[in-house]
Design an enzyme around this catalytic site. Structure first.
Site, PDB file in Angstrom:
ATOM      1  N   ASN A  86     -36.169 -29.370  35.042  1.00 56.17           N
ATOM      2  CA  ASN A  86     -36.033 -27.927  34.810  1.00 56.17           C
ATOM      3  C   ASN A  86     -35.188 -27.639  33.568  1.00 56.17           C
ATOM      4  O   ASN A  86     -34.156 -28.274  33.352  1.00 56.17           O
ATOM      5  CB  ASN A  86     -35.359 -27.275  36.018  1.00 56.17           C
ATOM      6  CG  ASN A  86     -36.143 -27.485  37.312  1.00 56.17           C
ATOM      7  OD1 ASN A  86     -37.371 -27.518  37.305  1.00 56.17           O
ATOM      8  ND2 ASN A  86     -35.434 -27.641  38.417  1.00 56.17           N
ATOM      9  N   HIS A  99     -31.387 -33.578  33.407  1.00 50.19           N
ATOM     10  CA  HIS A  99     -31.642 -34.520  34.504  1.00 50.19           C
ATOM     11  C   HIS A  99     -33.107 -34.441  34.906  1.00 50.19           C
ATOM     12  O   HIS A  99     -33.762 -33.417  34.707  1.00 50.19           O
ATOM     13  CB  HIS A  99     -30.736 -34.248  35.707  1.00 50.19           C
ATOM     14  CG  HIS A  99     -30.760 -32.819  36.169  1.00 50.19           C
ATOM     15  ND1 HIS A  99     -30.028 -31.829  35.547  1.00 50.19           N
ATOM     16  CD2 HIS A  99     -31.446 -32.218  37.150  1.00 50.19           C
ATOM     17  CE1 HIS A  99     -30.251 -30.678  36.149  1.00 50.19           C
ATOM     18  NE2 HIS A  99     -31.121 -30.878  37.126  1.00 50.19           N
ATOM     19  N   HIS A 101     -35.618 -34.930  38.227  1.00 49.33           N
ATOM     20  CA  HIS A 101     -35.679 -35.065  39.689  1.00 49.33           C
ATOM     21  C   HIS A 101     -36.760 -36.080  40.059  1.00 49.33           C
ATOM     22  O   HIS A 101     -37.897 -35.979  39.577  1.00 49.33           O
ATOM     23  CB  HIS A 101     -36.066 -33.732  40.338  1.00 49.33           C
ATOM     24  CG  HIS A 101     -35.050 -32.650  40.194  1.00 49.33           C
ATOM     25  ND1 HIS A 101     -34.123 -32.365  41.177  1.00 49.33           N
ATOM     26  CD2 HIS A 101     -34.815 -31.770  39.186  1.00 49.33           C
ATOM     27  CE1 HIS A 101     -33.370 -31.348  40.774  1.00 49.33           C
ATOM     28  NE2 HIS A 101     -33.764 -30.966  39.570  1.00 49.33           N
TER      29      HIS A 101
END
Ligand code: 5GP
Ligand code: ZN
Length: 133
Positions: A86, A99, A101
């Site tokens: 995101n 990051h 996921h």
């Protein structure tokens, strides 16, 4: 970044459930998992999002995602796998340190990562192609 929680976790200042670590990355279990085994790939060097991320790190992150997905699929016996990343508040980013996921999926799970498909009009298609291509 002094006040970045993921900088502190990635660099081991704050302890985390670590699945993998090397010089450039740490992979940790998410504290608010969408499913069993939900993990996060964190680069150790701070970049807020995909736009700030150096190309070389981006490439390595994707390779690491592949290796983790293979390992997690075998270990957790999941039925599918989502890789989500995101950027920006509207896109669901809540921690402004890049990051990825890693979300194992299981038959019958209630993880909601879907959207209602729209329809691509000719005008919009042409407008987007003219802007980006
Ligand atoms: P984002 O919404 O920015 O894409 O994802 C942030 C993720 O980080 C969320 O899934 C959230 O549960 C997780 N998270 C936030 N703070 C911590 C933390 O201190 N430790 C761990 N392991 N995960 C965290
Ligand atoms: Zn950071």
């Amino acid at each position: 970044m002094d006040n970045c929680i993921f900088c502190k976790i990635a660099n081991g200042e704050i302890p985390s459930a670590t699945l993998y670590e090397d010089n450039e990355f740490r992979v940790i279990l998410d504290l608010g998992p969408a499913s069993k085994g939900h993990a996060l790939i964190l680069p150790k060097a701070h970049a807020a999002d995909i736009y700030e991320l150096p190309e070389e790190t981006a490439g390595k992150a994707m390779i690491l995602a592949k290796h983790m997905a293979e390992k997690m699929k075998d270990a957790l016996k999941c039925d599918g796998f989502n890789i989500v990343q995101n950027n920006g508040e509207i896109a669901g980013q809540t921690v402004f340190h890049f990051h990825m996921h890693l979300i194992p999926r299981y038959k019958g799970d209630q993880v909601g990562l879907t959207w209602k498909p729209g329809k691509l009009s000719d005008e919009e298609r042409d407008e987007i192609l003219a802007k980006i291509k």
